[in-house]
Motif scaffolding. Structure first.
Motif, short mmCIF file in Angstrom:
data_model
loop_
_atom_site.label_atom_id
_atom_site.label_comp_id
_atom_site.label_asym_id
_atom_site.label_seq_id
_atom_site.Cartn_x
_atom_site.Cartn_y
_atom_site.Cartn_z
N GLY A 1 0.81 -1.23 0.00
CA GLY A 1 0.00 0.00 0.00
C GLY A 1 0.83 1.26 0.00
O GLY A 1 0.28 2.37 0.03
N ASP B 1 -0.27 7.64 -1.88
CA ASP B 1 -0.52 6.19 -1.91
C ASP B 1 -1.12 5.74 -0.57
O ASP B 1 -2.15 5.06 -0.52
N VAL B 2 -0.48 6.16 0.51
CA VAL B 2 -0.95 5.75 1.84
C VAL B 2 -2.35 6.31 2.13
O VAL B 2 -3.25 5.57 2.57
N SER C 1 -4.67 7.28 0.13
CA SER C 1 -5.76 6.74 -0.70
C SER C 1 -6.23 5.40 -0.11
O SER C 1 -7.44 5.15 0.00
N THR C 2 -5.29 4.57 0.30
CA THR C 2 -5.65 3.29 0.91
C THR C 2 -6.40 3.50 2.22
O THR C 2 -7.45 2.89 2.48
MG MG Z 1 -2.06 2.89 -1.56
#
Ligand code: MG
Ligand code: AMP
Length: 315
Positions: free
Chosen positions: A155, A266-267, A269-270
């Motif tokens: 992730g 990235d982080v 969005s997860t």
């Molecule tokens: Mg992500």
């Protein structure tokens, strides 16, 4: 029981490949990586970029016996590279910032949900307890893992590598570059003074989907329709709720985060998928330089801190 595994790449680069540009594509991190540089950029930069991808893939791949993650043995301090120490530090910091919605200790749970058959409640509970009892201590290049949880950088790794590649091109004096690591997009510089155009797939077959304008920014989408399988008509997707050990039950179909840092995008969005719309909006208050496009289950598209759109967006 029928299993189908789908994968969508939800961000669409609309800039097209022009004569003034050179593009190369390769397969890393379980996805397609494409890099576009100006025509006059030194082509050996591609080789440097692929070498970096190779190094990071080896370091961060939890399924490889030779990865740096595999060196982390319970209780024993292990020496890792500066980059592995850095990504673990970032992951730990952002796990706290997201109140645990982002959690790299869920590798065993991801494996359970990746099997052909559904895991039973007891197995999930045991794997969750092992994950939650796992801690990391990072001191310089020494990392000590306590507990037997399986670390999974899936992730954050693509975002992290995107940032390292952008750094490589920036330091090499590239005026512009477009990086796309399976939908983790970063636009370095701009396109003749205008932002690069990146469309968002809202999953609603919209005639005019939102188009973002990005310069020196990342856009990263996480969603429940990117990787999932259907079993008996139920969708089991790849983002795990660290509180339950199950695929997150969420009112969001996708969350696109726009930020200067692809790692952060990235982080977040997860984490937004895990949290759902209301808590995601609360979380994003902590990050004043970040904007977001959230697609709700009912098809509504909402934004947080309006990103730059280069078309009109239906809210
Ligand atoms: Mg992500
Ligand atoms: P992304 O596609 O960036 O949303 O990341 C999803 C990937 O991260 C999954 O395939 C897992 O490898 C891992 N993952 C799943 N759930 C989580 C979570 N709650 N926190 C951190 N990583 C996760």
């Amino acid at each position: 029981m029928k299993k189908l595994l789908f994968m969508l790449i939800p961000l669409l680069l609309l800039c097209g490949c022009q004569k003034q540009e050179q593009t190369q594509t390769a397969y890393f991190f379980d996805t397609v990586v494409s890099i576009t540089l100006p025509q006059d950029a030194d082509p050996t930069l591609f080789d440097e970029a692929w070498a970096l991808c190779t190094t990071y893939q080896q370091a961060f791949d939890r399924f490889s016996e030779n990865s740096e993650l595999a060196r982390l043995l319970p209780e024993i301090p292990a020496v890792v590279s500066a980059e592995t120490a850095q990504i673990l530090t970032e992951a730990t910091r952002l796990s706290e910032a997201t109140d645990g919605a982002f959690d790299i200790r869920l590798g065993d749970l991801s494996d359970l949900w990746n099997q052909q058959t559904l895991p039973d409640a007891d197995t999930i509970q045991k794997a969750l307890e092992v994950a939650q009892a796992t801690t990391l201590t990072i001191e310089g290049n020494f990392v000590t893992q306590r507990g037997a949880g399986s670390l999974d950088l899936g992730g954050i790794a693509k975002g992290y590598v995107t940032d390292r590649l952008a750094e490589l091109f920036r330091e090499a004096g590239c005026a512009s570059a477009i990086l796309n690591l399976g939908g983790n997009v970063y636009c370095l510089g701009n396109k003749k003074g205008e932002p690069f155009k990146v469309g968002i797939d809202t999953l609603m077959n919209q005639p005019n989907p939102p188009v973002l304008g990005l310069s020196d920014q990342a856009a990263v989408t996480a969603g429940v329709t990117q990787r999932y399988k259907m079993i008996n008509g139920v969708r089991y997707h790849h983002i795990i709720d660290p509180k339950t050990g199950m695929p997150a039950k969420t009112d969001l179909l996708s969350a696109t985060i726009i930020a200067d840092s692809a790692t952060l995008a990235d982080v977040l969005s997860t984490a937004c998928i895990v949290l759902g719309q209301k808590k995601a909006e609360e979380l994003l208050k902590q990050f004043p330089d970040v904007s977001a496009v959230l697609v709700l289950e009912n098809g509504t598209v909402t934004t947080v801190r309006d990103p730059l759109f280069v078309n009109t967006v239906q809210k």
